[in-house]
Design an enzyme around this catalytic site. Structure first.
Site, PDB file in Angstrom:
ATOM      1  N   ARG A  21     -14.280 -60.361  -4.843  1.00  0.00           N
ATOM      2  CA  ARG A  21     -13.065 -60.374  -5.668  1.00  0.00           C
ATOM      3  C   ARG A  21     -12.246 -59.098  -5.519  1.00  0.00           C
ATOM      4  O   ARG A  21     -11.668 -58.605  -6.488  1.00  0.00           O
ATOM      5  CB  ARG A  21     -13.412 -60.561  -7.149  1.00  0.00           C
ATOM      6  CG  ARG A  21     -13.916 -61.944  -7.495  1.00  0.00           C
ATOM      7  CD  ARG A  21     -12.765 -62.907  -7.715  1.00  0.00           C
ATOM      8  NE  ARG A  21     -13.275 -64.261  -7.859  1.00  0.00           N
ATOM      9  CZ  ARG A  21     -13.510 -64.840  -9.034  1.00  0.00           C
ATOM     10  NH1 ARG A  21     -13.261 -64.206 -10.134  1.00  0.00           N
ATOM     11  NH2 ARG A  21     -13.961 -66.075  -9.063  1.00  0.00           N
ATOM     12  N   ARG A  25      -6.841 -59.307 -10.147  1.00  0.00           N
ATOM     13  CA  ARG A  25      -6.025 -58.836 -11.267  1.00  0.00           C
ATOM     14  C   ARG A  25      -6.055 -57.338 -11.535  1.00  0.00           C
ATOM     15  O   ARG A  25      -5.184 -56.816 -12.202  1.00  0.00           O
ATOM     16  CB  ARG A  25      -6.436 -59.592 -12.545  1.00  0.00           C
ATOM     17  CG  ARG A  25      -5.856 -60.989 -12.580  1.00  0.00           C
ATOM     18  CD  ARG A  25      -6.418 -61.786 -13.725  1.00  0.00           C
ATOM     19  NE  ARG A  25      -7.813 -62.125 -13.479  1.00  0.00           N
ATOM     20  CZ  ARG A  25      -8.579 -62.804 -14.324  1.00  0.00           C
ATOM     21  NH1 ARG A  25      -8.081 -63.203 -15.490  1.00  0.00           N
ATOM     22  NH2 ARG A  25      -9.826 -63.093 -14.023  1.00  0.00           N
ATOM     23  N   ARG A  34       1.380 -62.594  -7.619  1.00  0.00           N
ATOM     24  CA  ARG A  34       1.041 -63.808  -8.365  1.00  0.00           C
ATOM     25  C   ARG A  34       2.217 -64.265  -9.228  1.00  0.00           C
ATOM     26  O   ARG A  34       2.491 -65.454  -9.343  1.00  0.00           O
ATOM     27  CB  ARG A  34      -0.199 -63.600  -9.232  1.00  0.00           C
ATOM     28  CG  ARG A  34      -0.822 -64.952  -9.578  1.00  0.00           C
ATOM     29  CD  ARG A  34      -2.023 -64.843 -10.437  1.00  0.00           C
ATOM     30  NE  ARG A  34      -1.683 -64.473 -11.793  1.00  0.00           N
ATOM     31  CZ  ARG A  34      -2.466 -64.651 -12.834  1.00  0.00           C
ATOM     32  NH1 ARG A  34      -3.655 -65.183 -12.658  1.00  0.00           N
ATOM     33  NH2 ARG A  34      -2.097 -64.301 -14.035  1.00  0.00           N
ATOM     34  N   ASP A  71      -9.755 -70.080  -3.199  1.00  0.00           N
ATOM     35  CA  ASP A  71     -10.772 -70.270  -4.234  1.00  0.00           C
ATOM     36  C   ASP A  71     -11.747 -71.334  -3.764  1.00  0.00           C
ATOM     37  O   ASP A  71     -11.386 -72.205  -2.977  1.00  0.00           O
ATOM     38  CB  ASP A  71     -10.125 -70.706  -5.557  1.00  0.00           C
ATOM     39  CG  ASP A  71     -11.112 -70.514  -6.711  1.00  0.00           C
ATOM     40  OD1 ASP A  71     -11.233 -69.386  -7.202  1.00  0.00           O
ATOM     41  OD2 ASP A  71     -11.791 -71.494  -7.079  1.00  0.00           O
ATOM     42  N   TYR A 147     -19.235 -77.822 -10.782  1.00  0.00           N
ATOM     43  CA  TYR A 147     -17.871 -77.871 -11.331  1.00  0.00           C
ATOM     44  C   TYR A 147     -17.359 -79.308 -11.406  1.00  0.00           C
ATOM     45  O   TYR A 147     -16.684 -79.703 -12.343  1.00  0.00           O
ATOM     46  CB  TYR A 147     -16.910 -77.045 -10.474  1.00  0.00           C
ATOM     47  CG  TYR A 147     -16.868 -75.578 -10.819  1.00  0.00           C
ATOM     48  CD1 TYR A 147     -16.223 -75.121 -11.968  1.00  0.00           C
ATOM     49  CD2 TYR A 147     -17.470 -74.635 -10.001  1.00  0.00           C
ATOM     50  CE1 TYR A 147     -16.174 -73.767 -12.284  1.00  0.00           C
ATOM     51  CE2 TYR A 147     -17.424 -73.283 -10.314  1.00  0.00           C
ATOM     52  CZ  TYR A 147     -16.774 -72.854 -11.456  1.00  0.00           C
ATOM     53  OH  TYR A 147     -16.732 -71.526 -11.763  1.00  0.00           O
TER      54      TYR A 147
HETATM   55  O1  1CP Z   1     -10.921 -61.273  -3.214  1.00  0.00           O
HETATM   56  C1  1CP Z   1     -11.695 -62.230  -3.156  1.00  0.00           C
HETATM   57  O2  1CP Z   1     -12.907 -62.183  -3.445  1.00  0.00           O
HETATM   58  C2  1CP Z   1     -11.173 -63.521  -2.540  1.00  0.00           C
HETATM   59  C3  1CP Z   1     -10.767 -64.555  -3.396  1.00  0.00           C
HETATM   60  C4  1CP Z   1     -11.703 -65.382  -4.277  1.00  0.00           C
HETATM   61  C5  1CP Z   1     -13.011 -65.847  -4.062  1.00  0.00           C
HETATM   62  C6  1CP Z   1     -13.964 -65.490  -2.938  1.00  0.00           C
HETATM   63  C7  1CP Z   1     -11.264 -65.949  -5.479  1.00  0.00           C
HETATM   64  C8  1CP Z   1      -9.952 -65.706  -6.069  1.00  0.00           C
HETATM   65  N1  1CP Z   1     -12.231 -66.796  -5.949  1.00  0.00           N
HETATM   66  C9  1CP Z   1     -13.327 -66.740  -5.134  1.00  0.00           C
HETATM   67  C10 1CP Z   1     -14.593 -67.481  -5.228  1.00  0.00           C
HETATM   68  C11 1CP Z   1     -14.934 -68.161  -6.501  1.00  0.00           C
HETATM   69  N2  1CP Z   1     -14.120 -68.883  -7.351  1.00  0.00           N
HETATM   70  C12 1CP Z   1     -16.250 -68.251  -7.015  1.00  0.00           C
HETATM   71  C13 1CP Z   1     -17.463 -67.700  -6.326  1.00  0.00           C
HETATM   72  C14 1CP Z   1     -17.628 -66.261  -6.583  1.00  0.00           C
HETATM   73  C15 1CP Z   1     -18.074 -65.884  -7.968  1.00  0.00           C
HETATM   74  O3  1CP Z   1     -19.208 -66.231  -8.355  1.00  0.00           O
HETATM   75  O4  1CP Z   1     -17.281 -65.211  -8.655  1.00  0.00           O
HETATM   76  C16 1CP Z   1     -16.200 -68.990  -8.206  1.00  0.00           C
HETATM   77  C17 1CP Z   1     -17.357 -69.333  -9.114  1.00  0.00           C
HETATM   78  C18 1CP Z   1     -14.857 -69.390  -8.409  1.00  0.00           C
HETATM   79  C19 1CP Z   1     -14.309 -70.205  -9.512  1.00  0.00           C
HETATM   80  C20 1CP Z   1     -13.270 -69.457 -10.230  1.00  0.00           C
HETATM   81  N3  1CP Z   1     -11.983 -69.334  -9.816  1.00  0.00           N
HETATM   82  C21 1CP Z   1     -13.438 -68.668 -11.391  1.00  0.00           C
HETATM   83  C22 1CP Z   1     -14.750 -68.458 -12.151  1.00  0.00           C
HETATM   84  C23 1CP Z   1     -14.686 -69.205 -13.429  1.00  0.00           C
HETATM   85  C24 1CP Z   1     -16.021 -69.471 -14.021  1.00  0.00           C
HETATM   86  O5  1CP Z   1     -16.333 -70.665 -14.150  1.00  0.00           O
HETATM   87  O6  1CP Z   1     -16.766 -68.515 -14.323  1.00  0.00           O
HETATM   88  C25 1CP Z   1     -12.178 -68.088 -11.677  1.00  0.00           C
HETATM   89  C26 1CP Z   1     -11.812 -67.191 -12.814  1.00  0.00           C
HETATM   90  C27 1CP Z   1     -11.284 -68.519 -10.668  1.00  0.00           C
HETATM   91  C28 1CP Z   1      -9.872 -68.089 -10.476  1.00  0.00           C
HETATM   92  C29 1CP Z   1      -9.709 -67.023  -9.478  1.00  0.00           C
HETATM   93  N4  1CP Z   1     -10.136 -67.109  -8.170  1.00  0.00           N
HETATM   94  C30 1CP Z   1      -9.767 -65.965  -7.491  1.00  0.00           C
HETATM   95  C31 1CP Z   1      -9.080 -65.112  -8.422  1.00  0.00           C
HETATM   96  C32 1CP Z   1      -8.493 -63.774  -8.077  1.00  0.00           C
HETATM   97  C33 1CP Z   1      -9.070 -65.774  -9.655  1.00  0.00           C
HETATM   98  C34 1CP Z   1      -8.416 -65.289 -10.924  1.00  0.00           C
HETATM   99  C35 1CP Z   1      -7.079 -65.916 -10.993  1.00  0.00           C
HETATM  100  C36 1CP Z   1      -6.034 -65.042 -11.543  1.00  0.00           C
HETATM  101  O7  1CP Z   1      -6.065 -64.869 -12.779  1.00  0.00           O
HETATM  102  O8  1CP Z   1      -5.180 -64.554 -10.810  1.00  0.00           O
END
Ligand code: 1CP
Length: 339
Positions: A21, A25, A34, A71, A147
């Site tokens: 990540r 943010r 964004r 994502d 999911y």
């Molecule tokens: O920089 C990076 O790491 C690349 C981008 C990336 C990756 C690899 C994002 C962007 N998401 C992910 C993978 C991801 N998405 C995972 C696996 C990694 C982990 O365990 O954290 C999971 C579980 C998700 C699902 C997801 N998408 C969540 C988790 C929610 C939950 O159920 O706990 C969330 C909050 C998102 C949205 C998201 N994805 C990525 C970002 C930067 C965000 C936040 C969105 C925003 O507010 O801008």
């Protein structure tokens, strides 16, 4: 590329570092892009903007690898499931899968609809420095299926676990469909230019050992074998989060094992030996304090002894972490591990 060499245990001038990540943010520059995109999904679907936020942490922090901005949930989205990102709540599928009869409606050609991801990869690879690796990724079939059945993130997983014990055939059928898509999706990412791939199994810890091996790990192994047989030069990283008790049973055709922050690196090294390069595992909250960073980095480096190691956090960046401390961490690791 230092990062790729380290994945294959070749000598490197220092231990490479990137952060899960790392685009997100905590970076004001990310928030600005964004805002321009409108919302998170629009950002994922816009190759120019997704490329821009992918490159931000490389330019700002100096990490050794970029990770594609996307994502894991774009797979179920393109299989035909409605997906919403609710502010402050995270991702939601308003109509989760209920039974086997719904599986035939899932689009088995989802990988062909993810062209915005492949276009993003091509753009990033054009703009990223030649010595920096680009990491592609996917969710594991188990994490994606969770999911799709639960409809959102969960702490108890009761809906999918009920099916596992009452109706395992349904879940295996779903996992088979998702596995096929993941294979073809990773393959397209590789053809588009990623230099390594990571499989995120974020919900690994939901299951007891034998069920984990049956419902998650066996499918991860199948994906690794498929990708390795066709693309042996592409390192595969797997990240099964929080399953320390049976780490040594997690065998397969991959190169790097990601270790979460709750598993002591020393414990992981004892269990794994030299079988896989280890990636990890600084507790992300240590980034709130420079002293905590110094202390945490030193402990990890002392255990790994600059060998068979890729430095990372033990899970994703937290949204309010100071950027300055993230920069400090990168510099600290690159200096401290200099050969
Ligand atoms: O920089 C990076 O790491 C690349 C981008 C990336 C990756 C690899 C994002 C962007 N998401 C992910 C993978 C991801 N998405 C995972 C696996 C990694 C982990 O365990 O954290 C999971 C579980 C998700 C699902 C997801 N998408 C969540 C988790 C929610 C939950 O159920 O706990 C969330 C909050 C998102 C949205 C998201 N994805 C990525 C970002 C930067 C965000 C936040 C969105 C925003 O507010 O801008």
């Amino acid at each position: 590329m230092i990062f790729i060499d380290a994945c294959f245990r070749k000598p490197t001038p220092y231990t490479p570092i990137w952060m899960m990540r790392q685009a997100g943010r905590y970076l004001p520059e990310y928030m600005a892009v964004r805002e321009k995109a409108g919302d998170f999904l629009n950002l994922c679907k816009n190759p120019k903007l997704a490329c821009e936020v992918t490159l931000q942490p490389v330019d700002i922090l100096g990490v050794d690898a970029a990770i594609l901005f996307s994502d894991i949930l774009v797979i179920p989205l393109e299989m035909g499931m409605d997906l919403k990102f609710i502010k402050g709540k995270g991702p939601i599928f308003p109509e989760p899968l209920k039974d086997e009869s719904q599986l035939c409606a899932l689009d088995e050609n989802a990988h062909l609809k993810l062209t915005y991801v492949y276009d993003t990869i091509k753009l990033i690879r054009e703009k990223l420095a030649n010595d920096k690796a680009l990491i592609g990724f996917t969710g594991s079939p188990w994490t994606l299926a969770t999911y799709m059945i639960e409809g959102q993130g969960t702490k108890v997983y009761n809906i999918i676990k009920k099916e596992i014990y009452k109706n395992p055939k349904f879940i295996h059928k779903l996992l088979k469909i998702v596995t096929q898509t993941v294979k073809l999706y990773l393959e397209e990412q590789i053809k588009s230019g990623v230099n390594a791939v990571q499989i995120f199994d974020s919900w690994a810890a939901a299951l007891e050992e034998d069920k984990y091996l049956e419902f998650s790990w066996s499918y991860i192994q199948e994906i690794c074998t498929y990708i390795k047989s066709k693309y042996p030069h592409i390192p595969i990283i797997v990240f099964p989060k929080s399953v320390p008790a049976y780490l040594d049973k997690l065998d397969g055709d991959f190169d790097v094992l990601g270790i979460d922050w709750g598993t002591p690196m020393e414990f992981a090294k004892d269990k794994i030996g030299d079988k896989f390069v280890l990636q990890g595992n600084l507790e992300p909250a240590r980034l709130y304090s420079k002293e905590a960073i110094d202390d945490g980095v030193q402990k990890i480096v002392d255990v790994m002894k600059n060998e068979g190691h890729i430095f990372n956090l033990g899970h994703g960046m937290i949204p309010d972490l100071p950027v300055e401390n993230a920069k400090y961490l990168v510099k600290r690791v690159q200096e401290l591990t200099k050969r």
